[in-house]
Write a protein that holds these residues in place. Sequence first.
Motif, mmCIF file in Angstrom:
data_model
loop_
_atom_site.group_PDB
_atom_site.id
_atom_site.type_symbol
_atom_site.label_atom_id
_atom_site.label_comp_id
_atom_site.label_asym_id
_atom_site.label_seq_id
_atom_site.Cartn_x
_atom_site.Cartn_y
_atom_site.Cartn_z
ATOM 1 N N LEU A 84 28.331 2.168 -25.144
ATOM 2 C CA LEU A 84 28.681 2.628 -26.483
ATOM 3 C C LEU A 84 28.497 1.482 -27.477
ATOM 4 N N PRO A 85 27.935 1.791 -28.643
ATOM 5 C CA PRO A 85 27.793 0.731 -29.649
ATOM 6 C C PRO A 85 29.181 0.304 -30.153
ATOM 7 N N ASP A 86 29.282 -0.925 -30.534
ATOM 8 C CA ASP A 86 30.546 -1.467 -31.055
ATOM 9 C C ASP A 86 31.714 -1.199 -30.103
ATOM 10 N N TYR A 87 31.442 -1.334 -28.806
ATOM 11 C CA TYR A 87 32.451 -0.987 -27.805
ATOM 12 C C TYR A 87 33.713 -1.847 -27.916
ATOM 13 N N GLN A 88 33.565 -3.093 -28.377
ATOM 14 C CA GLN A 88 34.758 -3.947 -28.489
ATOM 15 C C GLN A 88 35.691 -3.459 -29.602
ATOM 16 N N GLU A 89 35.114 -3.057 -30.707
ATOM 17 C CA GLU A 89 35.913 -2.492 -31.805
ATOM 18 C C GLU A 89 36.556 -1.185 -31.350
ATOM 19 N N LEU A 90 35.810 -0.381 -30.645
ATOM 20 C CA LEU A 90 36.317 0.887 -30.129
ATOM 21 C C LEU A 90 37.456 0.642 -29.131
ATOM 22 N N ALA A 91 37.347 -0.393 -28.329
ATOM 23 C CA ALA A 91 38.410 -0.722 -27.370
ATOM 24 C C ALA A 91 39.712 -1.040 -28.094
ATOM 25 N N VAL A 92 39.617 -1.743 -29.213
ATOM 26 C CA VAL A 92 40.814 -2.058 -30.009
ATOM 27 C C VAL A 92 41.415 -0.761 -30.551
ATOM 28 N N GLN A 93 40.572 0.136 -31.033
ATOM 29 C CA GLN A 93 41.061 1.400 -31.580
ATOM 30 C C GLN A 93 41.758 2.238 -30.499
ATOM 31 N N ILE A 94 41.159 2.287 -29.327
ATOM 32 C CA ILE A 94 41.766 3.059 -28.234
ATOM 33 C C ILE A 94 43.064 2.396 -27.786
ATOM 34 N N MET A 95 43.093 1.083 -27.776
ATOM 35 C CA MET A 95 44.317 0.375 -27.425
ATOM 36 C C MET A 95 45.425 0.692 -28.420
#
Length: 194
Positions: A150-161
Amino acid sequence: MKNNSETSAKSLKREEMVKFAFDTFYKNGFHATGVDTVMEGTGISKRTLYKHFGSKEGLILATIDYYRAFMREVILGYINSDPKAQPVDKVLRIFDFLIERAEEGQYNGCFVMNAKTEYSNKGSEIEASCDQYTSGIQQLIDAGLKEANLPDYQELAVQIMMLFEGAIIRSKVTRSADTMRLAKNAARMLCEYK
């Protein structure tokens, strides 16, 4: 030189103190639980408790380490229990884990989040230990999203967290698994949007 049975007995006593303190802190809170309660529950002396942990904060750190070790294994096992699941589905299973716990009546929240809240700006070692746990969960999410390309997966990980932590906190108020279901749906939408 100490023999193995003496060392083993001390290790078991320490483990017993940690488990009892963990259960008691989780149920009653950290500030509401005194070392006297732990001493009474385990039958150990204050001297022994301080010999093993140095302070109440040392005991709290040991309980956080205990929680971090077993919870990481439990969560990893849970999200990887379906070997055919796609990486995003594995990530979203963290919410299923929360839902299952809530449906079992477990609304005490996250042990580490509770510690972080009670010791915010009061215990830097405790806060740092809590942050390590949270980072570990976020790394699990991050790895799954990276695997999904997934693009921008690190930003997405923060959002899911954020959704994960918010669902835990909100469920303490609502005493319902619905909060976790809503968080999972929101996380799925975020993943699909990417």
